[in-house]
Scaffold this active site. Structure first.
Site, PDB file in Angstrom:
ATOM      1  N   GLU A  18      -5.662   9.338   0.179  1.00 52.44           N
ATOM      2  CA  GLU A  18      -6.040   7.925   0.140  1.00 52.44           C
ATOM      3  C   GLU A  18      -7.133   7.616  -0.885  1.00 52.44           C
ATOM      4  OE1 GLU A  18      -4.568   5.479   1.379  1.00 52.44           O
ATOM      5  OE2 GLU A  18      -3.315   6.328   2.960  1.00 52.44           O
ATOM      6  N   HIS A  33       0.832  -1.204   0.000  1.00 48.65           N
ATOM      7  CA  HIS A  33       0.000   0.000   0.000  1.00 48.65           C
ATOM      8  C   HIS A  33       0.866   1.254   0.000  1.00 48.65           C
ATOM      9  CE1 HIS A  33      -1.958   3.368   2.126  1.00 48.65           C
ATOM     10  NE2 HIS A  33      -3.020   3.021   1.441  1.00 48.65           N
ATOM     11  N   HIS A  72       1.461   5.060  -2.716  1.00 52.33           N
ATOM     12  CA  HIS A  72       1.864   6.440  -2.459  1.00 52.33           C
ATOM     13  C   HIS A  72       3.070   6.901  -3.271  1.00 52.33           C
ATOM     14  CE1 HIS A  72      -0.836   7.394   0.869  1.00 52.33           C
ATOM     15  NE2 HIS A  72      -0.601   6.188   1.369  1.00 52.33           N
ATOM     16  N   SER A 109      -4.236   1.077  -4.871  1.00 52.88           N
ATOM     17  CA  SER A 109      -3.706  -0.212  -4.416  1.00 52.88           C
ATOM     18  C   SER A 109      -4.814  -1.256  -4.327  1.00 52.88           C
ATOM     19  CB  SER A 109      -2.996  -0.067  -3.069  1.00 52.88           C
ATOM     20  OG  SER A 109      -3.873   0.450  -2.082  1.00 52.88           O
TER      21      SER A 109
END
Length: 276
Positions: free
Chosen positions: A175, A129, A134, A194
């Protein structure tokens, strides 16, 4: 899988600033194989769904050897792009440490990987993740500057007892954020990109509410950890997101928001502007 990597004090082997050696050599062949399966599946599925900055940034993860990226090889490439680096941490760390790392252009990445039987979903943010979700966006100069500005805003929010508001801003942008691009919608949030299933849900489901980004609305809106979000917020550009974060005096906004009720994730509020 239970959430187990949440810490209040640094465990053994972790520095006071919460960083730790990656110990790349300790990852097993099975963990490297799991990373490769996750990376191949996600990277091949996101064309047309992820924003350009993310797709271009994915190339930084294609290193000289397969498996989990070695930060000794990865960080010089990231630093050359935007001055950022990845630091390994044991898992979810306290807000102040997290904000301080971001303010100093360091992204804390959890130093563990989900198991092979949890490819579709991990209850807690893991190495996949954090790096796959990111890192590609941190190669974009504007988004990279936004993340640093967010870290500085977080440190100020700590002093004003307002980190919950900044946390909601993070969840609904970093997110689960969506950006207007090429006449349509593309995902840029790590929680979306993700997870192929949630990316499809956010961008194509007729049951989802997609609202134009409004700072106060975002910071009042709760979010879900165990289900797909019913509402997503659309930004016009990363420049807009950076400007809002870097140039806004958050203190009076926090005071106003403290007088208002928290909105549920599926709430309909006055002033909502659906994405058209």
């Amino acid at each position: 899988m239970a959430i187990t990597h949440v810490y209040e004090t640094p465990p053994a082997g972790v520095a006071p600033d919460w960083t730790m050696p990656q110990h790349w050599h300790r990852f097993t062949d099975a963990e490297h194989a799991t990373w490769d399966r996750l990376f191949a599946r996600q990277s091949s599925a996101l064309d047309g769904l992820a924003c350009k900055a993310f797709l271009e940034g994915l190339d930084i993860l294609r290193l000289s050897k397969p498996g989990i990226p070695d930060l000794h090889e990865l960080n010089p490439r990231l630093e050359a792009a935007t001055g950022w680096q990845i630091v390994a941490v044991p898992g979810v760390i306290p807000n102040e440490a997290f904000f301080r790392h971001l303010a100093e252009r360091r992204f804390p990445a959890a130093n563990f990987l989900r198991s092979a039987d949890s490819l579709d979903y991990s209850e807690e943010p893991d190495l996949f993740h954090d790096l796959f979700g990111h890192l590609p966006m941190l190669t974009d100069p504007v988004f990279a500057d936004f993340m640093m500005a967010y870290g500085k805003a977080g440190l100020r929010a700590q002093r004003l007892d307002a980190t919950d508001f900044l946390g909601r801003l993070y969840l609904h942008t970093v997110e689960f954020g969506i950006v207007r691009e090429d006449g349509g919608l593309r995902g840029y949030g790590a929680g979306l990109l993700s997870s192929y299933a949630e990316t499809l849900h956010a961008l194509t489901s007729p049951d989802v509410r997609r609202l134009e980004f409004n700072l106060e609305r975002v910071m009042r809106t709760d979010y879900l950890f165990d289900k797909f979000q019913p509402t997503y917020f659309v930004i016009d550009s990363f420049d807009h997101l950076l400007t809002v974060t870097a140039d806004t005096d958050f203190a009076p906004i926090y005071q106003q928001l403290k007088q208002k009720p928290l909105l549920t994730p599926d709430a309909v509020a006055e002033g909502d502007v659906p994405f058209a």
